[in-house]
Write an enzyme that holds these catalytic residues in place. Structure first.
Site, mmCIF file in Angstrom:
data_model
loop_
_atom_site.group_PDB
_atom_site.id
_atom_site.type_symbol
_atom_site.label_atom_id
_atom_site.label_comp_id
_atom_site.label_asym_id
_atom_site.label_seq_id
_atom_site.Cartn_x
_atom_site.Cartn_y
_atom_site.Cartn_z
ATOM 1 N N SER A 52 0.838 -1.190 0.000
ATOM 2 C CA SER A 52 0.000 0.000 0.000
ATOM 3 C C SER A 52 0.879 1.248 0.000
ATOM 4 C CB SER A 52 -0.952 -0.038 1.194
ATOM 5 O OG SER A 52 -1.951 0.931 1.078
ATOM 6 N N ASP A 393 -5.624 -3.184 -3.021
ATOM 7 C CA ASP A 393 -4.597 -2.908 -2.009
ATOM 8 C C ASP A 393 -3.875 -4.171 -1.539
ATOM 9 O OD1 ASP A 393 -3.792 -2.362 1.016
ATOM 10 O OD2 ASP A 393 -3.979 -0.433 0.023
#
Length: 642
Positions: A52, A393
């Site tokens: 991320s 993500d």
């Protein structure tokens, strides 16, 4: 003044090595720039990983190492990283008091009302949150609310139900209908434009924005990141994007070769910087590591489709670098590549910014990225088709991939920076007594074994406790492996935990400059703690030699247990089963040549015989090493390589 033996005086390629892994957390990433700069003063970052926003930081750090080795005097990357916190704290353009960090996230016009509604509630709770949301409804969903109220009141009036004693009931009914209309309007945005936009409010890019000058405060996230990575590597901001191949060998001379001491140990294959980031293929329900070298599942892309996600220089490079599609050998009826679809570039040619953006797709806030894969669920005799896969993500599966560069006996330390919520009994404060509550790094080998507590059952309301319980279940499912690994000996001593307050990091896009500055300094101090402890020649009792001793103790303890089991398996005569030695001659691969089969059989026989000798030693007085190892003793398991 440093002499020629200090790290700062050495050429970049001759500095002591370290690895670094960074955790995800959206805006928590402001912790990383000066932390990276702090470590880079003592070490050269060799292997860098993240998830991320940690992947974003890892990509920029990798680019900075390329820039440093290419031009040590200018050192464009780490100088830019040192100034990055000030850049992110600068004024934005979208609203009063907006920072540059906030304005990196630019929603699409159709999703903007929902983005504004969510942004209005940041850093608030209770009555303040409710009040701010109500105020935000007026400019964003006021038409739905007002129109519904007016229509209901008008209808009731025409029916004669909004006069006399019935006026109060009519007003209340119209207000309820207005609230319902707002809910319906939000639902329409969430199930319409948001889904169409890749299940997110922002793609991270605005087509045409590439015409803006670098450092323009209106740059969207992916354009800003693409230019930042290039500039840190000493490349033109809008030129060809930095690739993984350039990380692996940034120069054409000996500076990109392994150090002499590693060459003497037999190391030949070498990557000057090895960057690895995690993403999640939601369609396949599993994590992917990029750059991906998975030969079983190739990935494909549509340039026209990704033009809404990436700037032109990235797309054009990917089109030029796309290899010719070759079906897998086991495909009886291979798929035909559709018009307008290309194979993803090989790992060496893949842009770094592409992999970082795949990892950065925080659900709802940032759109998932569409790629394609061959559908092997089709019957073997049928012609294969290509199906869309949504990449989101990396933190969905692995938010802190501290395992990425681990080795049984490490040659240099792998550092981790882990972000955790403020501890209940050790609040973060500004006084000398509470200032150190911002960090935790073990100063003894038996420290760091404790768990963190998610105290959901202490919330005031039943609804809050129920929501907390659900969040706890989700966190346990997502992060249990990371949480257990961070507590393990040989891991916990090299991971600094940085504790954050409720209004710091996470989805708090609108953090004011003082908070951003505080997080920046927290990351820098955490990295300084690691650097002091593990610097070459450190006299700290938790230094690298201590770490190596712990890892050796762990490894021998695990080997003792597993080889003792191996010895028992070799010696036992399993009823109805052939001896292991007889299985050595079994051919494992179809179409294997006689020469290859013989070479494989000889290697297996040699390893089995050597393991037999070692296993006898392990089986003698079993448990001696396990009993002396630090808790908790790890295990060796065969797991997927992701």
């Amino acid at each position: 003044m440093s002499d020629e033996s200090t790290p700062q005086a050495q050429a970049p390629h001759a500095m002591p090595l370290c690895d670094m892994v960074m955790e995800g957390g959206v805006t928590s990433g402001v912790i990383y720039p000066k932390a990276v700069v702090e470590l880079a003063a003592t070490f050269r970052l060799k292997n860098i990983g993240g998830t991320s926003v940690g992947a974003l930081a890892a990509a920029v750090a990798a680019a900075a190492e390329v820039g440093r080795v290419r031009d040590p005097a200018a050192d464009p990357g780490f100088k830019r990283l040192a100034s990055l916190p000030d850049e992110l704290q600068a004024a934005g353009f979208s609203r009063p008091n907006a920072t540059r960090l906030f304005d990196l996230f630019q929603p699409e016009p159709a999703t903007r009302p929902l983005f504004n509604l969510l942004a209005s509630g940041l850093n608030l709770k209770g009555k303040k949150l409710l009040g701010r949301l109500l105020l935000a409804i007026i400019p964003n969903f006021g038409l739905a609310f007002g129109g519904s109220v007016v229509l209901v009141l008008a209808g009731l009036y025409l029916l004669g139900l909004a006069s006399g004693a019935g006026w109060l009931a009519a007003v209340l009914l119209s207000l309820l209908c207005g609230i319902g209309a707002v809910g319906f309007a939000i639902w329409r945005v969430a199930t319409g434009p948001l889904v169409k936009n890749g299940f997110g409010l922002c793609t991270g890019y605005v087509p045409g924005s590439e015409r803006m000058a670098p450092c323009d405060p209106r740059e969207p996230l992916t354009l800003w990141l693409s230019r930042l990575i290039n500039e840190c590597a000493g490349k033109a901001a809008d030129g060809d994007p930095l690739t993984f191949g350039e990380l692996w060998r940034p120069t054409d001379d000996a500076r990109s070769d392994p150090p002499d001491w590693l060459q003497a140990a037999g190391t030949r294959a070498w990557r000057y910087v090895d960057l690895q980031v995690m993403s999640t293929n939601v369609t396949h329900s599993r994590p992917y590591r990029f750059p991906s070298e998975d030969r079983d599942q190739a990935l494909f892309f549509k340039p026209a489709e990704l033009a809404a996600w990436f700037p032109p220089n990235v797309i054009e490079h990917m089109v030029r670098s796309a290899p010719d599609y070759a079906a897998q050998p086991h495909e009886a009826h291979p798929a035909t590549l559709p018009q307008g679809m290309l194979m993803l570039p090989a790992a060496r040619d893949l842009p770094v910014v592409f992999a970082a953006r795949l990892s950065l797709s925080f659900p709802v806030l940032l759109s998932a990225v569409p790629l394609y894969a061959v559908d092997f669920e089709e019957p073997h005799h049928a012609r294969r088709s290509f199906e869309r896969c949504w990449f989101s993500d990396g933190g969905i599966c692995s938010n802190f991939p501290i395992h990425l560069f681990d080795a049984p006996l490490p040659l240099w330390p792998t550092f981790g920076i882990k972000l955790e919520a403020e501890r209940k009994h050790r609040p973060i404060g500004a006084t000398p007594e509470t200032a150190d509550n911002r960090w935790f790094l073990p100063d003894r080998n038996d420290e760091g074994r404790g768990d963190s507590f998610l105290r959901f059952d202490e919330r005031a309301s039943g609804a809050g406790r129920l929501a907390g319980f659900g969040l706890g279940i989700l966190n346990a499912a997502r992060h249990w492996q990371n949480h257990m690994l961070v507590r393990a000996p040989g891991v916990r001593d090299r991971v600094v935990r940085v504790y954050l307050k409720k209004d710091e990091g996470g989805l708090n896009l609108n953090m004011p400059p003082p908070v951003l500055d505080e997080l920046t300094r927290a990351g820098q101090q955490g990295a300084a703690m690691l650097a002091r402890q593990f610097a070459p020649g450190s006299s700290d009792r938790m230094n690298f030699d201590n770490h190596r001793a712990v890892r050796l103790q762990n490894l021998t303890g695990v080997i003792e247990k597993d080889l003792a089991n191996f010895h028992r398996a070799l010696e036992a005569a399993v009823p109805g089963a052939r001896p292991w030695q007889a299985l050595v001659s079994t051919r494992a691969a179809r179409g294997e040549t006689d020469a290859a089969a013989q070479e494989r059989q000889q290697k297996i026989a040699l390893l089995v015989e050597q393991l037999r000798v070692l296993s006898q030693a392990a089986a003698h007085q079993p448990g001696v090493l396990q009993a002396q190892a630090l808790r908790r003793v790890p295990v060796i398991r065969i797991v997927p390589d992701i």
